[in-house]
Scaffold this motif. Structure first.
Motif, PDB file in Angstrom:
ATOM      1  N   ASP A 105       0.834  -1.206   0.000  1.00 21.34           N
ATOM      2  CA  ASP A 105       0.000   0.000   0.000  1.00 21.34           C
ATOM      3  C   ASP A 105       0.869   1.257   0.000  1.00 21.34           C
ATOM      4  O   ASP A 105       0.604   2.219  -0.714  1.00 21.34           O
ATOM      5  CB  ASP A 105      -0.898   0.048   1.255  1.00 21.34           C
TER       6      ASP A 105
ATOM      7  N   LYS B  42       2.421   1.910  -3.333  1.00 20.34           N
ATOM      8  CA  LYS B  42       1.504   1.915  -4.464  1.00 20.34           C
ATOM      9  C   LYS B  42       1.562   3.188  -5.307  1.00 20.34           C
ATOM     10  O   LYS B  42       1.404   3.141  -6.526  1.00 20.34           O
ATOM     11  CB  LYS B  42       0.080   1.701  -3.952  1.00 20.34           C
ATOM     12  N   ASN B  43       1.773   4.338  -4.666  1.00 18.17           N
ATOM     13  CA  ASN B  43       1.786   5.603  -5.397  1.00 18.17           C
ATOM     14  C   ASN B  43       3.195   6.132  -5.666  1.00 18.17           C
ATOM     15  O   ASN B  43       3.363   7.282  -6.060  1.00 18.17           O
ATOM     16  CB  ASN B  43       0.973   6.650  -4.635  1.00 18.17           C
TER      17      ASN B  43
ATOM     18  N   PHE C 150      -2.152  10.355  -7.769  1.00 24.77           N
ATOM     19  CA  PHE C 150      -2.254   9.817  -6.405  1.00 24.77           C
ATOM     20  C   PHE C 150      -3.645   9.213  -6.145  1.00 24.77           C
ATOM     21  O   PHE C 150      -4.663   9.894  -6.249  1.00 24.77           O
ATOM     22  CB  PHE C 150      -1.976  10.931  -5.393  1.00 24.77           C
ATOM     23  N   THR C 151      -3.650   7.945  -5.832  1.00 25.64           N
ATOM     24  CA  THR C 151      -4.904   7.235  -5.565  1.00 25.64           C
ATOM     25  C   THR C 151      -4.784   6.610  -4.178  1.00 25.64           C
ATOM     26  O   THR C 151      -4.075   5.617  -4.005  1.00 25.64           O
ATOM     27  CB  THR C 151      -5.144   6.154  -6.636  1.00 25.64           C
ATOM     28  N   PRO C 152      -5.427   7.223  -3.188  1.00 20.65           N
ATOM     29  CA  PRO C 152      -5.237   6.769  -1.802  1.00 20.65           C
ATOM     30  C   PRO C 152      -5.628   5.311  -1.615  1.00 20.65           C
ATOM     31  O   PRO C 152      -6.553   4.813  -2.262  1.00 20.65           O
ATOM     32  CB  PRO C 152      -6.162   7.683  -0.995  1.00 20.65           C
ATOM     33  N   THR C 153      -4.915   4.667  -0.702  1.00 19.14           N
ATOM     34  CA  THR C 153      -5.251   3.291  -0.338  1.00 19.14           C
ATOM     35  C   THR C 153      -6.036   3.303   0.975  1.00 19.14           C
ATOM     36  O   THR C 153      -6.181   2.275   1.632  1.00 19.14           O
ATOM     37  CB  THR C 153      -3.969   2.455  -0.162  1.00 19.14           C
TER      38      THR C 153
END
Lengths: 104, 488
Positions: free
Chosen positions: A84, A87-88, B98-101
């Protein structure tokens, strides 16, 4: 409503802007230093009216809520989210962030 | 069937409870309205497919007897709240894709209450602006118009525009210096910034942490109370979250204000105040008097220093908060010849003019040799402003002021002079510095037919009084005007 815009007593120069930009990790082209100094001085001149306020013996306000910082038990409450977290990432490899070399 | 987008949140929740229509029908009507309103540029990211899925799930929950506070209501989320699996931009290029988890606590609370999310709403970059013109995704256009395109205010311009144009039943917003209340005033909507600490800041992109506070923009005072009841609440993940119960604020709306003492601060009658706004304020005083409130003249002597103090404190906190955007762990990275150049190129390309300006002001006022003269002094002035309010509360229970010093202005008009733009927040910024709740209620139209709001300010944690006074003001004003639908 138009408030007077005065030149700040301690105005910034093009040289100061260069230093501020460096501290801010922003790149400023040489021909932009002077216009930005003027821009900042317009705002700083307006801010300087704070000098009129009597703040003798006044405590600085550092928190908007009237309470002590909360404490919690020193336990692990979260974690194990390597994928996680990565991930970015602009660049990652094999579970690590990839960043430019910073030590020779 | 009646136009479902014309409903209030409260009316729509009742309608679904009575089985008059489903969440899917309600959601589809709003998706259609959103699709026809691209000219307003209110949304950065649409989540229409997700919304329909959520609506179906909501209808199924309702059928099985589970009904949350916002069950099945199609709403918009300001693109400053992190949403799991949905791109979050803060109106900036620096966050890239940016795609929050993870989900912000505020939007998680709303999801748990059955919200349907239509999309992520446009805003000024990092919420820094009063016109929504600093967004990297283009300005939002106000549905209210006078010969030319007008700004919806900012920073929550997308939220205000979308609610005013009936694209959603309500929206989340954030307010650091007036970013909920000024756009509400510019668009004929209701917006409340609660007491600092009511809504968790966890998962909301930070601007100035000691001032940032979330709240709703809605069509009515009662709708704003319903939304805030869902958004607010204690959260251990935010060390400044207040551990207190969330009262039944919607029950406060409609209660009598008989005997309530309403303070009128003389310092808010600033030089150059437009006659329409002074007249509306005077009218508001008469309305509150007629409703049984007692009007009390008060003094808040440090009012004129609030905005300059804010423009030290907020940029200082912002320069520190925005240091995290270094292109290493998430967001944009622009490669340079070494680490320092990579930082500089990334931040220079990723941040817009206003954000860079505020980072530099913040860095300057915190730097060696200037810290005491600017930052420490501003923090002391902030204490003075708090003391002003504490003195006022000895003689009044709530304060009535205009929300903003003007109606909505034309796109492009004020961008060239930062100080003129900052003056938009002159009446709203005091409550951010003092951490107090403030609400804007649409109260009338100016001579050009544009909406104007009045503001009610309350004691810390006393939103109940704020809602009570605001509902009385709303009732007396009877504001029913809507913009002509030129954008369809």
């Amino acid at each position: 409503m138009a408030q007077e815009k005065s030149k700040p007593k301690n105005g910034v120069t093009a040289k100061d802007v260069k230093k501020i930009a460096k501290l801010s990790r922003l790149h400023v082209e040489a021909d932009r230093l002077e216009p930005i100094a003027e821009d900042l001085n317009g705002i700083l001149g307006w801010i300087e009216q704070l000098a009129e306020v009597d703040v003798e013996g006044v405590e600085p306000m550092t928190s908007a809520v009237d309470m002590a910082a909360p404490l919690r038990a020193d336990n692990v409450s979260d974690g194990g989210k390597r994928d996680d977290v990565l991930k970015n990432a602009p660049k990652s490899d094999d579970g690590f962030f990839v960043v430019p070399r910073s030590v020779e | 069937m009646t136009d479902l987008t014309k409903m209030t949140l409260s009316g729509a929740l009742d309608g679904m409870a009575k089985g008059e229509f489903s969440s899917v029908e309600l959601t589809q009507a709003h998706i259609d309205a959103c699709k026809a309103s691209t000219k307003l540029n209110a949304f950065i990211t649409d989540t229409h497919d997700l919304a329909l899925e959520q609506a179906k799930a909501s209808d199924a929950r309702r059928a099985s007897g589970t009904v949350g506070k916002l069950e099945g209501a199609p709403l918009g989320i300001k693109d400053l709240f992190c949403t799991e699996g949905v791109k979050t931009t803060a109106g900036s290029k620096i966050l890239g894709d940016f795609t929050p988890t993870y989900e912000s606590t505020v939007s998680a609370n709303m999801k748990a209450d059955g919200m349907v999310m239509l999309g992520k709403l446009n805003l000024d970059e990092f919420a820094m602006g009063s016109s929504n013109e600093t967004s990297a995704f283009g300005p939002v256009i106000n549905p209210w118009r006078k010969d030319e395109d007008l700004v919806p205010g900012g920073s929550s311009g997308g939220s205000a525009s979308a609610v005013a144009a009936d694209l959603c039943l309500g929206a989340t917003a954030t307010d650091t210096g007036g970013s909920i209340r000024q756009p509400a005033s510019f668009t004929g909507t209701v917006g409340i910034k609660p007491t600092y600490g009511r809504c968790s800041r966890w998962g909301t992109v930070a601007f100035a942490s000691s001032l940032d506070q979330a709240g709703p923009i809605a069509k009515t005072v009662k709708d704003s109370a319903i939304l805030l009841e869902s958004m607010a609440g204690y959260d251990a993940k935010d060390s400044t979250s207040i551990n207190a119960d969330v009262p039944d604020w919607s029950a406060s709306c409609g209660q009598s204000v008989k005997g309530m003492r309403i303070g009128i601060p003389k310092e808010y009658a600033i030089d150059g105040m437009p006659a329409d706004i002074q007249a509306l304020w005077d009218q508001g005083i008469e309305w509150m008097k007629a409703a049984g409130a007692e009007i009390v003249p008060i003094t808040l002597p440090h009012t004129k220093y609030a905005l300059p103090a804010y423009y030290v404190v907020a940029p200082a906190e912002a320069s520190s908060n925005l240091a995290r955007y270094d292109g290493m762990r998430y967001g944009l990275r622009v490669d340079g010849k070494d680490l320092t150049e990579t930082y500089e190129l990334t931040r220079t390309e990723g941040f817009g003019d206003e954000v860079r300006r505020r980072i530099m002001i913040g860095t300057y006022v915190l730097s060696a040799g200037y810290y005491d003269a600017y930052y420490l002094r501003a923090q002391k002035v902030r204490t003075r402003i708090v003391q002003d309010f504490e003195n006022a509360w000895e003689t009044c229970d709530a304060i009535l002021t205009p929300t903003a010093p003007s109606a909505a202005f034309a796109v492009g008009r004020k961008v060239s002079d930062p100080v003129q733009m900052y003056l938009n927040d002159i009446f709203t910024v005091t409550t951010n510095l003092a951490g107090l709740p403030g609400i804007s209620v649409p109260a009338g139209l100016d001579k050009n037919g544009l909406p104007l709001g009045l503001q009610i300010i309350g004691r810390a944690m006393d939103e109940a009084t704020v809602f009570k006074a605001a509902a009385a003001l709303e009732d007396a004003a009877g504001f029913k005007a809507k913009p002509e639908k030129w954008w369809v």
